[in-house]
Scaffold this active site. Structure first.
Site: not given
Ligand code: TGC
Ligand code: FAD
Length: 367
Positions: A113, A120, A145, A346
């Protein structure tokens, strides 16, 4: 061996039923122990009943699972790369012994979570909090999600504390914890997606993952799951390509199989080019990961490319199938719809473009 074993499992167990699961919006929980018996849960982790396989072997398994359905690969990704990895990387010895062996066997299901309704792409802003009450912790907030949320025995929950973002192991029977499913999805239907609510959820001190501090805790887990997607997305694309190729060879229009027309061949060749390039990219990244050289920005580069190209391949395949392409009789539109979620979760394609953009320019453009 890994490829053949997982391919046979997908052929015999997943493919005969997955269209039905997709239609009904479900995934059988029994898949947990089945995938566990095959050694696919926490496959690339060492010890605690995990297989200790290489990154390349793990990637190949993801590719074969997602050739079946992205929901099946998601199940294995969330279990192994997110929930188990979080405990393996950031937990203490007692936490690892308590949770990992049963999770590797698929007897206990985990979820992860991080995302919230209002946070997101920017998880740093999360509102879920954890505060001390004596030696206990009290968690409050909502996660959105969450894959496997309502079927999970344990949730890894990330929360703001006075000491930055920290991770917590939340058993499903913890008082104040509840999960409810999100319905009406048109993508990743063979996968459970839930909302988690933590309302005055009291946890003992030992629930906290001691070694994770700050956003790097969850982001390190994401590197692992994103890596699996790099391979998995190519599995979905391969299924679409192979389906389109077979269909084109047998579908006759204007007295010839449509495979005999130059426009169809151009489509198939373009699909094959991107499929093979994406698979080589996955293999190259996997070898770098096995040599401990893979950087997070390289994982983003590959996730961005391979999911984008997989979606393009699925859309192109869909056109070759004509009207048949819009039904669940063929896997193509199921993969195509699934890949819309894979493009978003992701880290969205835009986030990965910004991560790579930062790497090459030295300038962060997230805000
Ligand atoms: P930022 O200031 O860049 O970094 C904060 C701290 O994190 C470190 N860091 C990393 N460490 C390990 N791996 C990485 N890829 C890392 N990227 C950054 C960084 O060095 C720093 O460390 P420290 O020690 O200096 O504090 O952070 P930011 O707030 O500016 O955010 C950067 C950004 C936008 C890239 C990050 O927030 C991001 O990747 N956002 C996307 C969120 C996301 O991917 N959510 C996924 C949720 S889980 C999911 O979707 C599961 S789906 C599952 C499924 O069904 O398969
Ligand atoms: P938002 O962040 O609101 O983004 C909406 C749009 O705005 C996107 O196109 C995005 O790229 C764009 N955007 C946002 N910020 C910027 C910027 N700075 N510049 C340009 N464009 C921007 N999450 C978990 O933690 N655990 C899970 O197990 C998990 N499973 C999932 C399963 C499914 C089926 C789905 C659909 C999602 C899941 N997620 C999970 C959540 C997923 O990681 C988020 O949906 C994703 O990170 C995007 O967040 P959001 O949907 O809130 O979109």
């Amino acid at each position: 061996m890994v490829r053949d074993t997982v391919r046979a499992y997908v052929r015999d167990r997943v493919l005969p039923e997955v269209a039905q699961w997709f239609e009904e919006g479900m995934l059988p929980r029994e898949l947990g122990p089945e995938l566990g018996r095959l050694g696919l849960l926490g496959m690339h982790l060492q010890g605690y009943g995990c297989s200790g396989a290489s990154a390349v072997a793990y990637g190949i398994a993801c590719q074969e699972l997602e050739a079946g359905d992205s929901g099946v690969r998601s199940f294995a990704s969330v279990q192994g790369s997110l929930a188990m990895y979080a405990i393996h990387r950031w937990g203490d010895e007692g936490q690892k012994r308590t949770w990992l062996p049963a999770m590797a066997r698929g007897e206990l299901i985990g979820c992860f979570g991080l995302t919230e309704p209002d946070f997101g792409s920017n998880p740093a802003g999360m509102r879920t909090t954890a505060r001390r009450a004596g030696s206990d912790w009290i968690l409050d907030g909502t996660k959105m999600w969450i894959t496997n949320g309502s079927i999970a025995d344990v949730a890894i929950v990330w929360a703001q504390t006075g000491d930055g973002i920290r991770g917590f192991i939340v058993p499903r029977d913890a008082k104040g914890f509840s999960a409810s499913d999100i319905h009406r999805k048109l993508s990743l239907r063979a996968s459970i997606t839930s909302e988690l609510v933590l309302a005055d959820c009291r946890l003992p001190a030992e629930s906290q993952l001691p070694l994770a501090q700050g956003l790097s805790g969850p982001l390190a887990c994401l590197n692992e799951a994103r890596y699996g997607i790099v391979w998995g997305s190519m599995g979905a694309a391969r299924s679409c390509y192979e389906t389109a190729l077979e269909y084109a060879k047998t579908r006759v229009q204007f007295n010839k199989p449509i495979a005999a027309y130059q426009l169809t061949q151009q489509k198939l060749v373009n699909m094959l080019l991107e499929l093979n390039k994406g698979m080589l990219l996955a293999l190259h990244l996997g070898r770098a990961k096995d040599a401990r050289r893979a950087q997070p920005a390289q994982v983003s580069f590959a996730k961005l490319n391979n999911v984008r190209e997989a979606l393009a391949i699925a859309r192109e395949a869909r056109t070759i199938l004509g009207a048949n392409g819009v039904t669940l009789e063929y896997p193509v539109i199921r993969h195509m719809n699934n890949l819309e979620s894979v493009l978003t979760y992701e880290g969205t394609s835009e986030m990965h473009a910004l991560i790579v953009g930062k790497e090459i320019t030295g300038r962060a453009a997230f805000e």
